[in-house]
Structures are given as C-alpha cells and as structure tokens.
Design a protein around this motif. Structure first.
Motif, short mmCIF file in Angstrom:
data_model
loop_
_atom_site.label_atom_id
_atom_site.label_comp_id
_atom_site.label_asym_id
_atom_site.label_seq_id
_atom_site.Cartn_x
_atom_site.Cartn_y
_atom_site.Cartn_z
N ALA A 199 0.81 -1.23 0.00
CA ALA A 199 0.00 0.00 0.00
C ALA A 199 0.83 1.26 0.00
O ALA A 199 0.44 2.27 -0.61
N TRP A 239 -2.19 -1.07 4.44
CA TRP A 239 -3.48 -0.38 4.44
C TRP A 239 -3.43 1.11 4.14
O TRP A 239 -4.46 1.70 3.79
N ARG A 266 -3.38 4.90 2.90
CA ARG A 266 -3.79 5.56 1.65
C ARG A 266 -3.41 7.03 1.65
O ARG A 266 -2.33 7.40 1.23
N GLU A 267 -4.33 7.92 2.12
CA GLU A 267 -4.19 9.35 1.89
C GLU A 267 -2.87 9.93 2.39
O GLU A 267 -2.23 10.73 1.68
N LEU A 317 -0.36 8.76 -0.18
CA LEU A 317 -0.63 9.18 -1.55
C LEU A 317 -0.53 10.69 -1.73
O LEU A 317 -0.17 11.17 -2.81
N HIS A 345 -2.53 -1.27 -4.23
CA HIS A 345 -3.55 -1.05 -3.19
C HIS A 345 -4.65 -0.08 -3.58
O HIS A 345 -5.81 -0.31 -3.26
N THR A 346 -4.30 1.03 -4.22
CA THR A 346 -5.30 2.04 -4.60
C THR A 346 -5.43 2.04 -6.11
O THR A 346 -4.51 2.47 -6.81
N ASN A 392 2.43 3.92 -8.63
CA ASN A 392 1.31 3.04 -8.28
C ASN A 392 0.97 2.20 -9.51
O ASN A 392 0.66 2.75 -10.58
N ASP A 398 -1.39 -0.47 -9.37
CA ASP A 398 -2.67 -1.18 -9.22
C ASP A 398 -3.65 -0.58 -10.22
O ASP A 398 -4.18 0.50 -10.00
#
Length: 245
Positions: A169, A187, A189-190, A193, A207-208, A221, A223
């Motif tokens: 992630a 896990w 994210r924000e 990112l 992950h995202t 990234n 994904d």
C-alpha cells in the motif's frame, strides 16, 4: 508473443536506479484474475528470452485474492513462480484478512464485505449465508491445499533492491523504512498518496486502483484494478528506466 510496452520517463527531482545487470518485474494487484496473471507470466518469460540479463527478480505486490473469480488458481500460479523463479510475493491487506480468518472465525465479519465470498467460492465453498463462520472456517481448512498454506507462510511485507522499495500500500511519511508498521504498509492511503516528500527510496506500490500506472517523483502506483478493468500491470525496472510490459 509480441510485447506491447510503454517507456516512462521518471520526473527529475531524483533518479533512483537498480544495481548493474539487474532487472525487476513488479506486478500490481491481481484480485483473483488468474487469466491475466497467466498472461503476465508469459510476458515476463518472453521478455527474459528476448532480453537476457544476469539477475532478474519478480515481485508481486499483494492482493492476490478476493473480488475476481479465481483466487485459488492465482495462488497456485504464484506458488509455482515462488518455487521455480524465486519470486518475491508481498502480503496485501486481503491476504492478511484471509490469514486472520484462518486463525479466528470471527475475523470473517471484516473480510466478507471485501470479497471473501469470491475467494471461498474458488475453494468450492459457496453457501456463505446459512453457514456459521466456524463452519466456513472448517470447510476452508479442509479444502485449502498444503501448498497454499505454505505460500501464505512465505509472504513478505516489503522488498528492497537498489533505490527501490516495494510494498503493497505504501509507507507512512516521516518514518524511516526500518520503523514502518506492517499495518501501514498494507493499508495506508491518503497520508502516503498525498505526500510529495522524497522518501528514503523510491516506492513501488499498489492497493489504490488507478486507470493507468501513476508515476510520481517519489513513487509509482501499478494497481490498475485488474479484477474490474481487465488490465493487470507489470513493470520492468532496469537501471533508472521503467518499462510497462
């Protein structure tokens, strides 16, 4: 087999690179799309035949199961790559939820909304409505091949080579790589990112979901939402170049 590839030029704030005579193939979130994984495996094998190199490694970024139709076969394919090609398979948050369920039936409540039914169905467990979590766990223990159990035990949380750091992630900004928490690496994210800071190493993650590989000054990234988009992304990193197979 012809290979469609795209060469990405990395933004020039920093230029991470791998050691000489080294190539790494990194594959994004698979989510039960065994058909796409089989194609990517063939592309990697073909690329190595066309462009031999002294050292190569395959790194799979996690989330092999759930949502797509064939999680069990994905694990079978990856287990083979792990043994034959010494592939590095990282743990995604979906594998962590499976492992939690294998240890404690109550963990099913967190896993069900995120694709557990599709994974259980790939092990021929289809009646998830009338069965208790404990009964579903019993059935999964009966149907889960020993090779799949061993595969889960072989998962890593991260992988580092040269200036590149591979993780499912992301990482928590402001924390050294050695002190990253496993939960964040699976896990986050924000906070990750949205960060524009230069990390200790260039981060390769999934992950995202994104429509296409998203390359930034400090991360990429890969994904591309394979289970829904039908596009599973594999990048080949050599020197400071990133090629999308």
């Amino acid at each position: 087999m012809p290979i469609a590839s795209t060469l990405y030029s990395m933004p020039q704030r920093r230029v991470p690179s791998l050691p000489a005579d080294t190539r790494i193939y990194a594959v994004g979130d698979i989510h039960g799309r065994a058909d796409l994984l089989a194609d990517i495996n063939a592309r990697i094998d073909d690329d190595l035949l066309r462009r031999p190199i002294r050292y190569s490694a395959e790194v799979y970024l996690g989330d092999y199961i759930d949502r797509g139709p064939d999680s069990s076969r994905v694990i079978s394919l990856l287990a083979t790559r792990l043994v034959r090609n010494r592939a590095v398979c990282l743990r995604g948050n979906h594998e962590a939820m499976l492992e939690a369920f294998l240890a404690e039936p109550a963990a099913l409540a967190d896993w069900l909304p995120l694709g557990a039914r599709q994974t259980l169905a790939s092990y021929v467990i289809t009646n998830t409505t009338d069965c208790t979590p404990r009964d579903l766990l019993r059935q999964l223990h009966e149907r889960l091949p020993r090779t799949h159990q061993l595969f889960l035990q072989c998962l890593s949380d991260s992988y580092c080579c040269g200036d590149f750091f591979f993780v499912h992630a992301g990482i928590r900004p402001g924390v050294s790589l050695e002190l990253q928490k496993v939960h964040d690496m699976m896990w986050i994210r924000e906070e990750f990112l949205d960060s524009t800071q230069a990390f200790e190493r260039y981060i390769v993650h999934g992950h995202t979901p994104v429509p296409h590989p998203d390359i930034r000054n400090n991360r990429i990234n890969i994904d591309t939402g394979a289970w829904r988009s039908g596009v599973l992304t594999c990048i080949a990193i050599e020197g400071s170049e990133i090629v999308v197979l």
